[in-house]
Design an enzyme around this catalytic site. Structure first.
Site, PDB file in Angstrom:
ATOM      1  N   GLN A   1      -2.278   2.560   9.806  1.00 44.07           N
ATOM      2  CA  GLN A   1      -1.356   2.405   9.385  1.00 44.07           C
ATOM      3  C   GLN A   1      -0.390   3.200   9.786  1.00 44.07           C
ATOM      4  OE1 GLN A   1      -3.951   3.202   7.973  1.00 44.07           O
ATOM      5  NE2 GLN A   1      -3.934   2.097   5.520  1.00 44.07           N
TER       6      GLN A   1
ATOM      7  N   ARG B   1       0.582  -1.559   0.117  1.00 45.61           N
ATOM      8  CA  ARG B   1      -0.071   0.151   0.176  1.00 45.61           C
ATOM      9  C   ARG B   1       1.163   1.243   0.505  1.00 45.61           C
ATOM     10  NH1 ARG B   1       1.821   1.905   4.107  1.00 45.61           N
ATOM     11  NH2 ARG B   1       0.899   3.679   3.369  1.00 45.61           N
ATOM     12  N   GLY B   2       0.166   2.330   0.029  1.00 42.97           N
ATOM     13  CA  GLY B   2       0.639   3.445  -0.564  1.00 42.97           C
ATOM     14  C   GLY B   2       1.113   3.585  -1.582  1.00 42.97           C
ATOM     15  N   ALA B   3       1.625   4.906  -2.452  1.00 45.48           N
ATOM     16  CA  ALA B   3       0.396   5.557  -3.838  1.00 45.48           C
ATOM     17  C   ALA B   3       1.792   4.898  -4.502  1.00 45.48           C
ATOM     18  CB  ALA B   3       0.147   7.723  -3.763  1.00 45.48           C
TER      19      ALA B   3
ATOM     20  N   ASN C   1      -5.397  12.440   0.396  1.00 45.43           N
ATOM     21  CA  ASN C   1      -4.957  11.704   1.444  1.00 45.43           C
ATOM     22  C   ASN C   1      -5.569  10.924   2.194  1.00 45.43           C
ATOM     23  OD1 ASN C   1      -1.947  10.745   1.795  1.00 45.43           O
ATOM     24  ND2 ASN C   1      -1.988  11.811   3.743  1.00 45.43           N
TER      25      ASN C   1
ATOM     26  N   ARG D   1      -7.187  -0.077  -7.477  1.00 46.39           N
ATOM     27  CA  ARG D   1      -7.889   1.328  -6.573  1.00 46.39           C
ATOM     28  C   ARG D   1      -8.064   2.208  -7.013  1.00 46.39           C
ATOM     29  NH1 ARG D   1      -4.639   1.331  -0.512  1.00 46.39           N
ATOM     30  NH2 ARG D   1      -6.583   2.202   0.091  1.00 46.39           N
TER      31      ARG D   1
ATOM     32  N   ASP E   1      -1.955  10.966  -2.897  1.00 45.34           N
ATOM     33  CA  ASP E   1      -2.225  10.025  -2.971  1.00 45.34           C
ATOM     34  C   ASP E   1      -2.332   9.881  -4.735  1.00 45.34           C
ATOM     35  OD1 ASP E   1      -3.397   8.655  -0.360  1.00 45.34           O
ATOM     36  OD2 ASP E   1      -3.016   7.610  -1.731  1.00 45.34           O
TER      37      ASP E   1
HETATM   38  O1  MRU Z   1      -4.458   3.579   2.199  1.00 51.61           O
HETATM   39  P1  MRU Z   1      -3.085   3.804   1.783  1.00 51.61           P
HETATM   40  O2  MRU Z   1      -2.453   2.717   3.197  1.00 51.61           O
HETATM   41  O3  MRU Z   1      -2.895   3.124   0.655  1.00 51.61           O
HETATM   42  O4  MRU Z   1      -3.379   5.295   2.219  1.00 51.61           O
HETATM   43  C1  MRU Z   1      -1.271   5.907   1.926  1.00 51.61           C
HETATM   44  C2  MRU Z   1      -1.675   6.774   2.537  1.00 51.61           C
HETATM   45  O5  MRU Z   1      -2.712   7.456   2.194  1.00 51.61           O
HETATM   46  C3  MRU Z   1      -0.246   7.791   1.914  1.00 51.61           C
HETATM   47  O6  MRU Z   1      -0.262   9.168   2.851  1.00 51.61           O
HETATM   48  C4  MRU Z   1       0.429   7.923   0.044  1.00 51.61           C
HETATM   49  O7  MRU Z   1      -0.208   7.075   0.036  1.00 51.61           O
HETATM   50  C5  MRU Z   1       1.265   8.300   0.264  1.00 51.61           C
HETATM   51  S1  MRU Z   1       2.101   6.960   0.647  1.00 51.61           S
HETATM   52  C6  MRU Z   1       3.937   8.216   0.298  1.00 51.61           C
END
Ligand code: MRU
Length: 329
Positions: free
Chosen positions: A193, A43-45, A244, A85, A234
């Site tokens: 997270q 996970r994470g963008a 985000n 996603r 994101d």
């Molecule tokens: O649902 P997630 O855990 O994928 O959400 C992640 C976030 O919102 C992060 O802040 C974003 O993706 C930036 S990661 C460098």
């Protein structure tokens, strides 16, 4: 996340199990890879962009003996990966870049040559992500003075990228430069997270980290204990609005109310000039199970992300340095 040693699988640390268990998984099947993205094992963008790029290659190799013609398989995999996603633009950005690389191959190219080209493109996306984190850290070092106290939300660190992170990259850079820096990590409801991932990776790095419930962020900001907020993103729209993790907007409002600067750190690939404003972003809604237990018959409203308007953002830190909206194509 990266390749397996033989480059035939996507190798991930299953983030659903952290911090109790560090389990590495190697995935080759497209359904497994999509499931890993959808269920936040990865996970994470930026990380889901890199995982999807590597995943596309390994899944195509894995299904190479399928009776479906290769171009049909490619189109199908691309569509399904992008749909895994919706909110983080990096996923579609990486997969579309892979698709363009395949389409640019001559019609006479063998299937193996196309796969080799795709493997090189996925590796380029991964390496660029590592370099992007390093650049964000370098540019963001100016934000972190000696003894800085940073509030962050969700996880925008090493676990969310192929490198050292986005929001946490300046923190790691400051730590490496010998500056004292401490982080307050919002727990980040409902999947925690911040508590599970941000706290885990900062503790591993020896950087002081304190976890707080999301509801305590406003009073922490009011108390004067925070010098700056840095969060990831994101999707950043043409006008500078930022999607985000849900809860970011509330932190930005509280930061503004108490005069604390609020920065967004993201790679250039998170900027989406094709989307005009935050109102145009598709916000992922997740299953109500994530808020369980609830009394029988009580519904849940569970958006995974929210939008922070440009007006609340003190600065946009990218791998190209600090940038200012509007963002053109
Ligand atoms: O649902 P997630 O855990 O994928 O959400 C992640 C976030 O919102 C992060 O802040 C974003 O993706 C930036 S990661 C460098």
């Amino acid at each position: 996340m990266t390749w397996s040693a033989d480059r035939r699988a996507l190798r991930i640390l299953d983030q659903r199990l952290l911090p109790q268990e560090t389990r590495i998984r190697e995935l080759t099947d497209l359904d497994e890879i999509i499931e890993a993205i959808r269920t936040l094992a990865v996970r994470g963008a930026p990380a889901i962009g890199v995982a999807a790029a590597i995943g596309l290659v390994v899944a195509l190799r894995h299904h190479a003996t399928s009776s479906v013609p290769a171009p049909v398989l490619l189109e199908d995999f691309v569509t399904r990966l992008i749909a895994a996603r919706p909110t983080a633009v990096n996923l579609a950005w990486a997969v579309q870049r892979m698709h363009r690389a395949a389409c640019a191959m001559p019609a006479t190219a063998t299937g193996e040559a196309v796969l080799d080209r795709l493997e090189a493109e996925a590796e380029a996306i991964r390496c660029e992500d590592v370099a992007m984190c390093e650049a964000i850290g370098r540019h963001g070092l100016a934000l972190i003075g000696e003894g800085a106290r940073v509030l962050t939300h969700c996880n925008a660190g090493a676990l969310a990228t192929a490198g050292s992170g986005t929001a946490l990259a300046p923190v790691y850079a400051a730590h490496a430069a010998g500056r004292r820096v401490s982080v307050f990590a919002d727990e980040t409801r409902p999947l925690r997270q911040g508590a599970r991932l941000t706290a885990w990776e900062l503790a591993q790095a020896g950087i002081p980290v304190t976890v707080l419930p999301d509801g305590a962020a406003a009073s922490l900001l009011a108390s004067g204990a925070i010098d700056l907020v840095i969060v990831g993103a994101d999707r950043i729209t043409a006008n500078g609005d930022v999607a985000n993790k849900v809860g970011t907007y509330g932190v930005a409002l509280a930061a503004r109310a108490h005069g604390v600067p609020f920065y967004v750190a993201a790679p250039w690939s998170t900027i989406d000039p094709a989307t005009a404003t935050g109102a145009d972003i598709i916000i992922e809604h997740r299953h109500e199970e994530e808020l369980a237990p609830l009394p029988p018959g009580v519904p849940a409203w569970n958006p995974a992300f929210d939008v922070t308007p440009r007006a609340l953002i003190s600065g946009y830190l990218t791998d190209r340095g600090f940038v200012t909206p509007p963002f053109g194509t």
